[in-house]
Motif scaffolding. Structure first.
Motif: not given
Length: 576
Positions: A10, A44, A58-59, A62-63, A65-66, A71, A80-81
């Motif tokens: 990651g 990743f 990426f951030e 990821d956010d 997905l969260a 995720m 998942s990313r």
């Protein structure tokens, strides 16, 4: 070729691509070079979109997905990313299968020696992440992209936006898709034909053709149904342009209640009641306690070869002051509505190349469409950023095809994932090197260019089939007396009779009239038909019924004063 530095999962890692040794005798034509690529570490690494990754970092993924709780629970070969970026890449390479799209993502990362997943593993990855992350990602990137000072973006202090629908997106002819979308019937035979169609409704920023919002669904529901879902995106900084599909009274009032200004083309058969006539020939009317301004214009285009083509437009607007917003200027402005058609052209034919969507179930279809819209939007953002580096350049000169091809190349080479493109290249340079010429005024018949299309050219179409340049455009405002029947011209038409009744009741607003008294004053013989019409005008807000067979003028139809400031004050008072 080279080697890669060790990387934590990651976290960014660097891949060094080194050229092979070249004999001294051949080095006159070939120069050795070194290129550094920064990607996410470990499994990743395939998760990127080249330079477009800077607009979808990426951030952010990821956010999303969260927030959508998609995720992965355990870190394996396909997190998942990576799945989100893979689905986005499917929209950029619509003609390729899953494995070949994956090869495009990892073709620039050969030094990492990544494991190639099977097609089934990639299908399962799509199912695992679902629809929610892609829709949330679009919601983040959607919205206006240009500065207010960018040419072609605003009219006075309002950003121009437009509604429209596109029903030419094709879905696979599979049982689950047919159950969801249905199919077109051919004529009276009732035979189903072609692929299932999908209706896409978009709210577009006309200056850049970027999407502020979008919804989609079956073509069995009309465009106003989907446009209602986009109304919350309007605000008092916008001026909405719309065509004749959005002229319902309730829809116009809901759109006006958002605080946005409106400029809508109305059906020529509509005969609104006249509340006040303005000096420029336009007039004010009232619709469900809202004040609108009607503008009738005759537009004549003279082509370069001397051909003259004319048409009549009826426009409705909430811009009530004829001095700050002249009728001819608003008629010119309405032409900006066609920019949303250019947005659909880029989305449907340039990005997706007119293909049938690949997903065969509802979840996959929605996921694919949100990914397609997200890719389109980030491309528009990149194009606008490039154009704004040259002050005074209109965003409609940016070439969508050039931006798309540059973005595709950088995905394949894994370039500029976390930083600017080397040697001043990338999407920005591609757009600036391929600026289109300034827009020329042109005219042509509106036709779907397909031999099997049901939307051919109208037999009596006055506009030419091939596009022609316009040498001169003449706009003439048509005063109300020229199109609204008065007592002397057509005393028994509905619009003419209503105007007569309103003028009569304005002479004594406090008095209640009977149908017989109105008929005698206006010399109308058919009292029963007049009585029926008076009953219809009560729920429409023209009259108040004070008793059995007694009517008085509704307060909102009291004649306004001649001063625009007093008119506005009266309007606010009546609305309150």
């Amino acid at each position: 070729m080279g080697n890669g530095t060790p990387a934590i999962a990651g976290k960014p890692s660097k891949v060094f691509l080194l050229s092979e040794e070249v004999p001294l005798s051949q080095q006159s034509a070939i120069t050795s070079f070194t290129r550094t690529i920064t990607v996410a570490g470990g499994v990743f690494a395939p998760g990127h979109l080249g330079e477009l990754t800077q607009y979808l970092p990426f951030e952010l993924v990821d956010d999303v997905l969260a927030q959508t709780r998609t995720m992965q629970h355990r870190l394996r070969l396909l997190p998942s990313r990576v799945g989100v970026y893979f689905v986005l890449a499917l929209g950029i390479f619509p003609g390729l299968g899953y494995e070949r799209v994956w090869d495009r993502l990892v073709s620039g990362l050969g030094a990492l020696r990544l494991v190639r997943p099977s097609e089934k593993a990639l299908r399962d990855l799509r199912r695992r992440i679902g629809v929610a992350p892609l829709k949330a990602l679009f919601d983040v990137v959607a919205g206006p992209v240009a500065r207010p000072t960018t040419p072609g973006t605003c009219y006075r202090r309002w950003r121009t936006v437009a509604f429209d629908g596109c029903s030419s997106l094709l879905a696979p002819d599979r049982p689950r898709i047919r159950a969801l979308l249905g199919k077109h019937r051919r004529g009276r035979s009732g035979v189903f034909e072609g692929y299932p169609h999908l209706r896409l409704m978009a709210l577009c920023e006309t200056g850049t053709r970027a999407l502020i919002g979008a919804v989609f669904g079956s073509t069995h529901r009309g465009e106003p149904y989907y446009a209602d879902q986009l109304l919350p995106l309007l605000d008092d900084t916008m001026l909405l342009l719309a065509d004749r599909a959005f002229t319902g009274d309730d829809f116009l009032n809901r759109a006006a209640d958002t605080g946005a200004q409106l400029l809508v083309r109305m059906n020529a058969r509509r005969r609104p009641a006249i509340w006040a006539v303005l000096p420029d020939g336009s007039f004010l009317t009232r619709i469900n306690s809202q004040t609108f301004r009607f503008i009738d214009v005759d537009i004549t285009a003279t082509c370069a070869d001397g051909t003259r083509i004319g048409d009549t437009y009826r426009l409705l607007t909430t811009l009530l002051d004829h001095r700050t917003d002249p009728a001819d200027r608003l008629a010119h402005l309405y032409h900006e509505r066609w920019e949303v058609e250019s947005a659909f052209l880029a989305l449907r034919h340039t990005l997706f190349t007119g293909r049938v969507l690949r997903s065969a179930d509802r979840c996959g279809l929605e996921q694919e469409l949100w990914a397609l819209l997200t890719v389109y939007q980030v491309l528009r953002r990149a194009m606008c950023d490039a154009v704004e580096t040259r002050p005074g350049t209109d965003p409609d000169r940016a070439c969508f095809t050039a931006a798309l091809h540059s973005a595709t190349d950088q995905i394949i080479t894994a370039t500029a994932i976390t930083g600017p493109a080397p040697d001043n290249g990338g999407i920005m340079q591609a757009v600036l090197d391929n600026l289109l010429p300034s827009r020329r005024p042109r005219i042509s018949a509106r036709k779907v260019k397909c031999p099997m299309s049901r939307y051919g050219v109208t037999p009596n179409e006055p506009r030419p089939l091939p596009s022609r340049n316009i040498a001169r455009l003449d706009i003439t405002v048509i005063p109300p007396s020229a199109h609204t029947a008065g007592p002397a011209t057509a005393p028994h038409t509905a619009s003419g009779r209503r105007e007569q009744v309103l003028r009569l009741l304005r002479t004594n607003p406090a008095r209640d009239f009977s149908p017989r008294e109105i008929a005698d004053a206006l010399q109308i013989d058919h009292v029963r038909s007049l009585s029926a019409q008076l009953g219809q005008w009560v729920p429409q807000g023209f009259l108040n019924k004070t008793g059995r067979g007694r009517y008085t003028l509704h307060p909102q139809w009291l004649a306004p004063t001649s001063s625009p400031a007093e008119t506005a004050q009266l309007t606010l008072g009546l609305t309150a």
